[in-house]
Every structure is written in C-alpha cells, then in structure tokens.
Design a protein around this motif. Structure first.
Motif, PDB file in Angstrom:
ATOM      1  N   GLU A  61      52.680  17.841 100.586  1.00  0.00           N
ATOM      2  CA  GLU A  61      53.517  18.219 101.708  1.00  0.00           C
ATOM      3  C   GLU A  61      54.839  18.831 101.263  1.00  0.00           C
ATOM      4  OE1 GLU A  61      54.004  15.239 104.625  1.00  0.00           O
ATOM      5  OE2 GLU A  61      51.860  14.951 104.963  1.00  0.00           O
ATOM      6  N   SER A  62      54.894  19.310 100.027  1.00  0.00           N
ATOM      7  CA  SER A  62      56.092  20.000  99.566  1.00  0.00           C
ATOM      8  C   SER A  62      56.186  21.346 100.266  1.00  0.00           C
ATOM      9  CB  SER A  62      56.040  20.202  98.047  1.00  0.00           C
ATOM     10  OG  SER A  62      55.023  21.129  97.721  1.00  0.00           O
ATOM     11  N   SER A  63      57.338  21.961 100.174  1.00  0.00           N
ATOM     12  CA  SER A  63      57.578  23.213 100.887  1.00  0.00           C
ATOM     13  C   SER A  63      57.243  24.437 100.047  1.00  0.00           C
ATOM     14  CB  SER A  63      59.051  23.291 101.316  1.00  0.00           C
ATOM     15  OG  SER A  63      59.897  23.227 100.175  1.00  0.00           O
ATOM     16  N   PHE A  64      56.693  24.230  98.836  1.00  0.00           N
ATOM     17  CA  PHE A  64      56.441  25.368  97.947  1.00  0.00           C
ATOM     18  C   PHE A  64      55.544  26.410  98.594  1.00  0.00           C
ATOM     19  CE2 PHE A  64      53.324  27.112  94.875  1.00  0.00           C
ATOM     20  CZ  PHE A  64      54.157  28.060  94.299  1.00  0.00           C
ATOM     21  N   LEU A  65      54.333  26.013  98.948  1.00  0.00           N
ATOM     22  CA  LEU A  65      53.379  26.986  99.482  1.00  0.00           C
ATOM     23  C   LEU A  65      53.754  27.420 100.895  1.00  0.00           C
ATOM     24  CD1 LEU A  65      50.869  28.304  98.286  1.00  0.00           C
ATOM     25  CD2 LEU A  65      49.473  26.666  99.547  1.00  0.00           C
ATOM     26  N   THR A  66      54.516  26.585 101.592  1.00  0.00           N
ATOM     27  CA  THR A  66      54.908  26.913 102.961  1.00  0.00           C
ATOM     28  C   THR A  66      55.749  28.183 103.022  1.00  0.00           C
ATOM     29  OG1 THR A  66      54.936  24.549 103.461  1.00  0.00           O
ATOM     30  CG2 THR A  66      56.001  26.006 105.048  1.00  0.00           C
ATOM     31  N   GLY A  67      56.583  28.404 102.009  1.00  0.00           N
ATOM     32  CA  GLY A  67      57.450  29.575 102.036  1.00  0.00           C
ATOM     33  C   GLY A  67      56.857  30.814 101.413  1.00  0.00           C
ATOM     34  N   VAL A  68      55.680  30.674 100.776  1.00  0.00           N
ATOM     35  CA  VAL A  68      55.097  31.819 100.076  1.00  0.00           C
ATOM     36  C   VAL A  68      54.725  32.929 101.043  1.00  0.00           C
ATOM     37  CG1 VAL A  68      53.117  32.573  98.689  1.00  0.00           C
ATOM     38  CG2 VAL A  68      54.312  30.467  98.116  1.00  0.00           C
ATOM     39  N   GLY A  69      54.193  32.584 102.202  1.00  0.00           N
ATOM     40  CA  GLY A  69      53.775  33.595 103.165  1.00  0.00           C
ATOM     41  C   GLY A  69      54.928  34.492 103.584  1.00  0.00           C
ATOM     42  N   SER A  70      56.070  33.901 103.881  1.00  0.00           N
ATOM     43  CA  SER A  70      57.231  34.691 104.287  1.00  0.00           C
ATOM     44  C   SER A  70      57.699  35.597 103.164  1.00  0.00           C
ATOM     45  CB  SER A  70      58.368  33.764 104.723  1.00  0.00           C
ATOM     46  OG  SER A  70      57.988  32.970 105.828  1.00  0.00           O
ATOM     47  N   VAL A  71      57.684  35.055 101.932  1.00  0.00           N
ATOM     48  CA  VAL A  71      58.109  35.856 100.780  1.00  0.00           C
ATOM     49  C   VAL A  71      57.167  37.044 100.579  1.00  0.00           C
ATOM     50  CG1 VAL A  71      58.389  35.860  98.278  1.00  0.00           C
ATOM     51  CG2 VAL A  71      59.255  33.942  99.635  1.00  0.00           C
ATOM     52  N   LEU A  72      55.870  36.806 100.687  1.00  0.00           N
ATOM     53  CA  LEU A  72      54.897  37.880 100.499  1.00  0.00           C
ATOM     54  C   LEU A  72      55.002  38.926 101.609  1.00  0.00           C
ATOM     55  CD1 LEU A  72      51.721  35.910  99.338  1.00  0.00           C
ATOM     56  CD2 LEU A  72      53.316  37.231  97.950  1.00  0.00           C
ATOM     57  N   LEU A  73      55.244  38.466 102.830  1.00  0.00           N
ATOM     58  CA  LEU A  73      55.353  39.401 103.950  1.00  0.00           C
ATOM     59  C   LEU A  73      56.569  40.301 103.790  1.00  0.00           C
ATOM     60  CD1 LEU A  73      54.303  40.349 106.705  1.00  0.00           C
ATOM     61  CD2 LEU A  73      55.697  38.555 107.759  1.00  0.00           C
ATOM     62  N   VAL A  74      57.728  39.694 103.523  1.00  0.00           N
ATOM     63  CA  VAL A  74      58.943  40.489 103.316  1.00  0.00           C
ATOM     64  C   VAL A  74      58.809  41.348 102.070  1.00  0.00           C
ATOM     65  CG1 VAL A  74      61.421  40.369 102.880  1.00  0.00           C
ATOM     66  CG2 VAL A  74      60.378  38.822 104.545  1.00  0.00           C
ATOM     67  N   GLY A  75      58.202  40.792 101.022  1.00  0.00           N
ATOM     68  CA  GLY A  75      58.005  41.562  99.798  1.00  0.00           C
ATOM     69  C   GLY A  75      57.133  42.784 100.022  1.00  0.00           C
ATOM     70  N   THR A  76      56.126  42.659 100.877  1.00  0.00           N
ATOM     71  CA  THR A  76      55.265  43.806 101.200  1.00  0.00           C
ATOM     72  C   THR A  76      56.075  44.924 101.843  1.00  0.00           C
ATOM     73  OG1 THR A  76      53.315  42.402 101.478  1.00  0.00           O
ATOM     74  CG2 THR A  76      53.266  44.552 102.538  1.00  0.00           C
ATOM     75  N   VAL A  77      56.905  44.557 102.819  1.00  0.00           N
ATOM     76  CA  VAL A  77      57.722  45.559 103.507  1.00  0.00           C
ATOM     77  C   VAL A  77      58.707  46.206 102.538  1.00  0.00           C
ATOM     78  CG1 VAL A  77      59.463  45.881 105.306  1.00  0.00           C
ATOM     79  CG2 VAL A  77      57.466  44.450 105.753  1.00  0.00           C
ATOM     80  N   LEU A  78      59.371  45.384 101.714  1.00  0.00           N
ATOM     81  CA  LEU A  78      60.320  45.944 100.745  1.00  0.00           C
ATOM     82  C   LEU A  78      59.621  46.852  99.741  1.00  0.00           C
ATOM     83  CD1 LEU A  78      62.634  42.875 100.009  1.00  0.00           C
ATOM     84  CD2 LEU A  78      63.115  44.855 101.456  1.00  0.00           C
ATOM     85  N   THR A  79      58.406  46.509  99.367  1.00  0.00           N
ATOM     86  CA  THR A  79      57.646  47.364  98.449  1.00  0.00           C
ATOM     87  C   THR A  79      57.363  48.724  99.076  1.00  0.00           C
ATOM     88  OG1 THR A  79      56.613  45.435  97.397  1.00  0.00           O
ATOM     89  CG2 THR A  79      55.511  47.556  97.115  1.00  0.00           C
ATOM     90  N   TRP A  80      56.974  48.719 100.347  1.00  0.00           N
ATOM     91  CA  TRP A  80      56.776  50.005 101.043  1.00  0.00           C
ATOM     92  C   TRP A  80      58.050  50.834 101.015  1.00  0.00           C
ATOM     93  CZ3 TRP A  80      54.341  47.450 105.973  1.00  0.00           C
ATOM     94  CH2 TRP A  80      53.007  47.110 105.697  1.00  0.00           C
ATOM     95  N   VAL A  81      59.168  50.188 101.323  1.00  0.00           N
ATOM     96  CA  VAL A  81      60.445  50.910 101.385  1.00  0.00           C
ATOM     97  C   VAL A  81      60.816  51.473 100.019  1.00  0.00           C
ATOM     98  CG1 VAL A  81      62.917  50.633 101.772  1.00  0.00           C
ATOM     99  CG2 VAL A  81      61.298  49.617 103.382  1.00  0.00           C
ATOM    100  N   LEU A  82      60.708  50.655  98.978  1.00  0.00           N
ATOM    101  CA  LEU A  82      61.090  51.099  97.634  1.00  0.00           C
ATOM    102  C   LEU A  82      60.164  52.201  97.124  1.00  0.00           C
ATOM    103  CD1 LEU A  82      61.997  47.700  95.938  1.00  0.00           C
ATOM    104  CD2 LEU A  82      63.560  49.490  96.707  1.00  0.00           C
ATOM    105  N   LEU A  83      58.869  52.075  97.378  1.00  0.00           N
ATOM    106  CA  LEU A  83      57.941  53.120  96.942  1.00  0.00           C
ATOM    107  C   LEU A  83      58.160  54.412  97.725  1.00  0.00           C
ATOM    108  CD1 LEU A  83      54.588  51.163  96.415  1.00  0.00           C
ATOM    109  CD2 LEU A  83      56.104  52.143  94.677  1.00  0.00           C
ATOM    110  N   LEU A  84      58.453  54.275  99.019  1.00  0.00           N
ATOM    111  CA  LEU A  84      58.739  55.468  99.813  1.00  0.00           C
ATOM    112  C   LEU A  84      59.998  56.161  99.290  1.00  0.00           C
ATOM    113  CD1 LEU A  84      57.703  56.941 102.407  1.00  0.00           C
ATOM    114  CD2 LEU A  84      59.465  55.681 103.659  1.00  0.00           C
ATOM    115  N   TRP A  85      61.001  55.397  98.999  1.00  0.00           N
ATOM    116  CA  TRP A  85      62.253  55.928  98.439  1.00  0.00           C
ATOM    117  C   TRP A  85      61.973  56.619  97.101  1.00  0.00           C
ATOM    118  CZ3 TRP A  85      67.276  52.479  98.487  1.00  0.00           C
ATOM    119  CH2 TRP A  85      68.381  53.262  98.134  1.00  0.00           C
ATOM    120  N   THR A  86      61.200  55.942  96.242  1.00  0.00           N
ATOM    121  CA  THR A  86      60.867  56.519  94.936  1.00  0.00           C
ATOM    122  C   THR A  86      60.082  57.816  95.074  1.00  0.00           C
ATOM    123  OG1 THR A  86      60.809  54.307  93.930  1.00  0.00           O
ATOM    124  CG2 THR A  86      59.678  56.075  92.755  1.00  0.00           C
ATOM    125  N   GLY A  87      59.100  57.803  95.954  1.00  0.00           N
ATOM    126  CA  GLY A  87      58.274  59.000  96.124  1.00  0.00           C
ATOM    127  C   GLY A  87      59.062  60.206  96.588  1.00  0.00           C
TER     128      GLY A  87
END
Length: 338
Positions: A61-87
């Motif tokens: 019942e630790s919070s480790f895996l509980t926060g992974v989804g939010s991190v991955l979701l935000v990370g996905t969006v930031l990856t799109w933004v950074l790759l779009l900027w790079t491209g």
C-alpha cells in the motif's frame, strides 16, 4: 533556403520526420478510440510501466506505483512537446532563413531554438523572423502545429483524469457487492433464492462496465494508474465480478440462478472490458488463477452443482481466466487467496 547544402537538406528532412512522428503518435493516442496508443507512446510508456510494476511489491500500500501513472502521463505530453520543438528547430535551422529582425544577421543555433519555441507556444517577440516569404508561411504552420498539439494534450490530460475517476467509481460499485467472487454470490442469497435487488445491481453495473471498457480503448494511459487500495482497483474488482458470474452460470443449478437477462449482458460487457484492458500480452506465462472457494457458499446455503461439474466449467474457461489473472497482475496486484 539560403544555402542549399546537403547538411541543410538533411536537417530539414530529419526535422520534418520528427514532427510527422510526433503528430502521428499524438493523434493516435488522443483521438483514436479503438487502436490504442501511438507506436512511440505504447512502447516507451509500456516498458516504463513494466519496470515500475516489477519493482513494486504486490499488494503493497505504498504510494510508489500510485504516482507512476501521473508521471507517465505528464511525461508523454512533455515528450510530444520537446520532440515537436526539436523537429521544428531542425527544420528552421536547415532553412537558414531565421534572421535578426533588426540587423538581418542569420540566427545562430541557440537563437533558432529560441525562435522555434516562441513560434510554437506564443506569438513571439519579433526579435527574430523568417527572412524568406515561403519560410514565413512555414513558421505560421509551425505555430498552428504547436497550438494544436498543446490544446490536444491539455484536453487529453483532463479526459484521462475523468476516466480514472470513473474507473475507481466502478471498483467501488463492484466491491460493494463483495470483495471476492464467493462473497458476492453468498451475499446475494437470501435463504431460498437470489435477491431481486442483486439482479438490479448487476443490471446497474452494465453501463459502468461498458463505459470503462470503451474508455480503456480511448485512453490507453488508464492501464498505468494504480490504486493504493484494492477497494479502488478496477482490475481486481472486474476480475472478481467475472468470477462471480462464472460461479452463478456454471456452479449454481439453472433453476436457482438469477435471471439470465441480468447475467448475460453483463458477461458480454466484461468480455469487452477484457478485450480492451487485458490483451497486452503482459505479463507472459500466466496460469489460470486458483478456483474460487465454495465453502462460503455452502455455509450460506447456496445450492451448487457437483464440484466436478464446476471444475470442468472452470477448465473450459481457462483462457478467459488467464486474461483475468493477467489483468490483475499487470496492475500490480495479486489474485486473492481463496
């Protein structure tokens, strides 16, 4: 393009491919309601989630895996933004058309990156411009592209959060019937028959299960949101509900079962849920879960068929039960001990 050198052409082509890849991945992830996530998102995020689940202690019942989804979701969006900027930065750098608006001196690499960011995400400050008329049109296209992706990403984030709340509400509805399949069936038995209210509860679950199944197809990121408590975990709840329907369908004599019109549609909706949420093929080499214990049902007086008949029915449902087991394991939980 001011200097049509091979390097310039290579930069433009590479940047255009990066931009195209981001657009395809973002559109497939956010707008496709049946194809799942885009190729980049599904592979990278999927690997990250599997690593996180392997490090997570099941039923912890630790919070480790509980926060992974939010991190991955935000990370996905930031990856799109950074790759779009790079491209787009590569495209504009290869064009050689970005100049200082006052001196008309060609912009350096850092200035091109700066100009690209302002073009994509704001109206710019006017200190750098595209010198050639055709590249001014390209910068306008880049500006629209940036606005489109950012708006799409924000909308997607809000939609996923709403779907996560709906999924947890579904878990609460199911767990209100019982935490395990035998408990659900035993609670529904009122001495000489199954409660009419139980049938109404099964019918009431149908739209929630069907909606959650379609949300899994529309928002693949739902697979990466782990609840800190079993009572809020939709995968474990859905698995136990499906097991309860299996017991009712194959373990209770036909004359004593709840109305088939309450069981059959919900069973179909659960099949749809499994197709949407449990067909990732991970984790591999999963065995069917343990058979549900019948002691609780016998103590409650629920009429049952011979144990051999139920065991044969569970064997016939082995493929389905493997998918249920995989659904539970992939969410970081273990199958309840019967």
């Amino acid at each position: 393009m001011l200097d049509n050198t091979p390097l310039d052409v290579l930069l433009v082509v590479a940047g255009a491919l990066v931009v195209l890849g981001v657009l395809v991945d973002a559109l497939m992830t956010t707008l496709s309601v049946s194809a799942g996530a885009g190729p980049l998102t599904s592979r990278v995020v999927g690997v990250c989630w599997r690593v996180a689940v392997r490090r997570h202690r099941q039923d912890d019942e630790s919070s480790f895996l509980t926060g992974v989804g939010s991190v991955l979701l935000v990370g996905t969006v930031l990856t799109w933004v950074l790759l779009l900027w790079t491209g787009w930065a590569l495209v504009l750098a290869g064009s050689g058309s970005v100049v200082d608006s006052t001196t008309r001196v060609p912009a350096g690499a850092a200035d091109v990156v700066y100009f690209t960011g302002f073009t994509l995400f704001t109206l710019g400050t006017g200190d750098f411009v595209a010198h050639d008329p055709e590249w001014r049109e390209v910068t306008a296209l880049a500006s629209f592209c940036g606005l489109f992706i950012v708006t799409l990403a924000i909308t997607y984030l809000i939609s996923v959060v709403s779907a996560v709340v709906s999924r947890r509400a579904l878990a609460v509805q199911i767990h209100a019937l019982g935490d395990t399949a035998p408990e659900m069936v035993a609670r529904a038995w009122v001495g000489d028959r199954f409660s009419d209210m139980f049938e109404q509860q099964l019918i009431g679950l149908l739209p929630a299960v069907a909606t959650s199944a379609e949300q899994h197809l529309a928002y693949p990121a739902l697979d990466y949101f782990h609840s800190s408590r079993p009572a809020l975990a939709a995968p474990t709840a859905v698995a136990q509900l499906d097991e309860a329907l299996t017991v009712l369908t194959h373990g209770v004599p036909e004359t004593e079962r709840p109305d088939a019109n309450a069981l059959r549609p919900l069973r179909y909706a659960l099949s749809r849920y499994l197709s949407a949420a449990a067909d990732s093929g991970w984790p591999r080499d999963v065995e069917p879960p343990p058979a549900p214990s019948l002691e609780t049902l016998r103590e409650a007086g629920v009429p049952l068929v011979a144990t051999e008949i139920l065991r044969a029915a569970l064997d016939a449902e082995a493929d389905r039960r493997v998918r249920l087991h995989r659904l539970v394991l992939s969410d970081g939980w273990s199958w309840p001990v019967p």
